[in-house]
Design a protein around this motif. Structure first.
Motif, PDB file in Angstrom:
ATOM      1  N   ASN A  84      -0.188   5.040   9.927  1.00  0.00           N
ATOM      2  CA  ASN A  84      -1.372   4.399  10.034  1.00  0.00           C
ATOM      3  C   ASN A  84      -2.689   5.001   9.551  1.00  0.00           C
ATOM      4  O   ASN A  84      -2.350   6.429   9.261  1.00  0.00           O
ATOM      5  N   ASN A  85      -3.628   4.457   9.334  1.00  0.00           N
ATOM      6  CA  ASN A  85      -4.770   5.071   8.855  1.00  0.00           C
ATOM      7  C   ASN A  85      -4.508   5.682   7.790  1.00  0.00           C
ATOM      8  O   ASN A  85      -5.015   6.997   7.370  1.00  0.00           O
ATOM      9  N   LEU A  86      -3.984   5.015   6.856  1.00  0.00           N
ATOM     10  CA  LEU A  86      -3.649   5.698   5.538  1.00  0.00           C
ATOM     11  C   LEU A  86      -4.746   6.163   4.586  1.00  0.00           C
ATOM     12  O   LEU A  86      -5.663   5.559   4.809  1.00  0.00           O
ATOM     13  N   LYS A  87      -4.617   7.230   3.886  1.00  0.00           N
ATOM     14  CA  LYS A  87      -5.679   7.855   3.170  1.00  0.00           C
ATOM     15  C   LYS A  87      -5.243   7.929   1.867  1.00  0.00           C
ATOM     16  O   LYS A  87      -4.040   8.083   1.485  1.00  0.00           O
ATOM     17  N   PRO A  88      -6.349   8.096   0.696  1.00  0.00           N
ATOM     18  CA  PRO A  88      -5.979   8.076  -0.664  1.00  0.00           C
ATOM     19  C   PRO A  88      -4.981   9.264  -0.962  1.00  0.00           C
ATOM     20  O   PRO A  88      -4.149   9.168  -1.746  1.00  0.00           O
ATOM     21  N   GLU A  89      -5.299  10.349  -0.109  1.00  0.00           N
ATOM     22  CA  GLU A  89      -4.378  11.720  -0.657  1.00  0.00           C
ATOM     23  C   GLU A  89      -3.018  11.609   0.127  1.00  0.00           C
ATOM     24  O   GLU A  89      -2.411  12.649  -0.212  1.00  0.00           O
ATOM     25  N   ASP A  90      -2.543  10.484   0.559  1.00  0.00           N
ATOM     26  CA  ASP A  90      -1.289  10.362   1.136  1.00  0.00           C
ATOM     27  C   ASP A  90      -0.425   9.791   0.276  1.00  0.00           C
ATOM     28  O   ASP A  90       0.609   9.573   0.026  1.00  0.00           O
ATOM     29  N   THR A  91      -1.075   9.351  -0.812  1.00  0.00           N
ATOM     30  CA  THR A  91      -0.341   8.771  -2.158  1.00  0.00           C
ATOM     31  C   THR A  91       0.538   9.842  -2.549  1.00  0.00           C
ATOM     32  O   THR A  91       0.214  10.989  -2.979  1.00  0.00           O
ATOM     33  N   ALA A  92       1.848   9.361  -2.720  1.00  0.00           N
ATOM     34  CA  ALA A  92       3.133  10.420  -3.116  1.00  0.00           C
ATOM     35  C   ALA A  92       4.290   9.608  -2.978  1.00  0.00           C
ATOM     36  O   ALA A  92       4.359   8.399  -2.643  1.00  0.00           O
ATOM     37  N   VAL A  93       5.392  10.060  -3.530  1.00  0.00           N
ATOM     38  CA  VAL A  93       6.659   9.615  -3.323  1.00  0.00           C
ATOM     39  C   VAL A  93       7.111  10.261  -2.273  1.00  0.00           C
ATOM     40  O   VAL A  93       6.990  11.469  -2.039  1.00  0.00           O
ATOM     41  N   TYR A  94       7.644   9.326  -1.227  1.00  0.00           N
ATOM     42  CA  TYR A  94       8.216   9.921   0.037  1.00  0.00           C
ATOM     43  C   TYR A  94       9.650   9.993   0.077  1.00  0.00           C
ATOM     44  O   TYR A  94      10.095   8.603  -0.339  1.00  0.00           O
TER      45      TYR A  94
END
Length: 122
Positions: A84-94
């Motif tokens: 939740n409340n995702l941020k641009p810095e959460d961009t990644a391969v999970y």
């Protein structure tokens, strides 16, 4: 051995939510502690969250604490990551990962999924 397949990644705007799923097959799912690890191209893998075999204990990186929730359904052989409340810095391969034995709070796991891309636009 255990095989892991992630799903649920995609493109979302900042402040939005995504739910990742990881389906496991092979050895009994409840015998593995599970985790989510993410990686940005050119950087090392980063621990995100982990959950014990029973699901009673959960652990989070400081960067996602309060925003992400890890859970598991041992009857369905699936682990989830609600973001939740995702941020641009959460961009990644999970990546979904499994550990024989106890919980791992780093990026060292025994088995890995193929990864799913999460992109958060600003």
């Amino acid at each position: 051995q255990v095989q892991l397949v992630e799903s649920g990644g995609g493109l979302v705007q900042a402040g939005g939510s995504l739910r990742l799923s990881c389906a496991a097959s092979g050895r009994p799912f409840s015998s593995y502690a599970m985790g989510w690890v993410r990686q940005v191209l050119g950087k090392e893998r980063e621990f995100v969250a982990a959950i014990s075999r029973s699901g009673l204990s959960t652990y989070y990186a400081d960067s996602v604490k309060g925003r992400f929730t890890i859970s598991r359904d041992n009857a369905q052989n699936t682990v989830y990551l609600q973001m939740n409340n995702l941020k641009p810095e959460d961009t990644a391969v999970y990546y979904c990962a499994a550990a024989a034995g106890g919980v791992r709070l780093g990026a060292e796991y025994d088995y890995w999924g193929q990864g799913t891309q999460v992109t958060v636009s600003s």
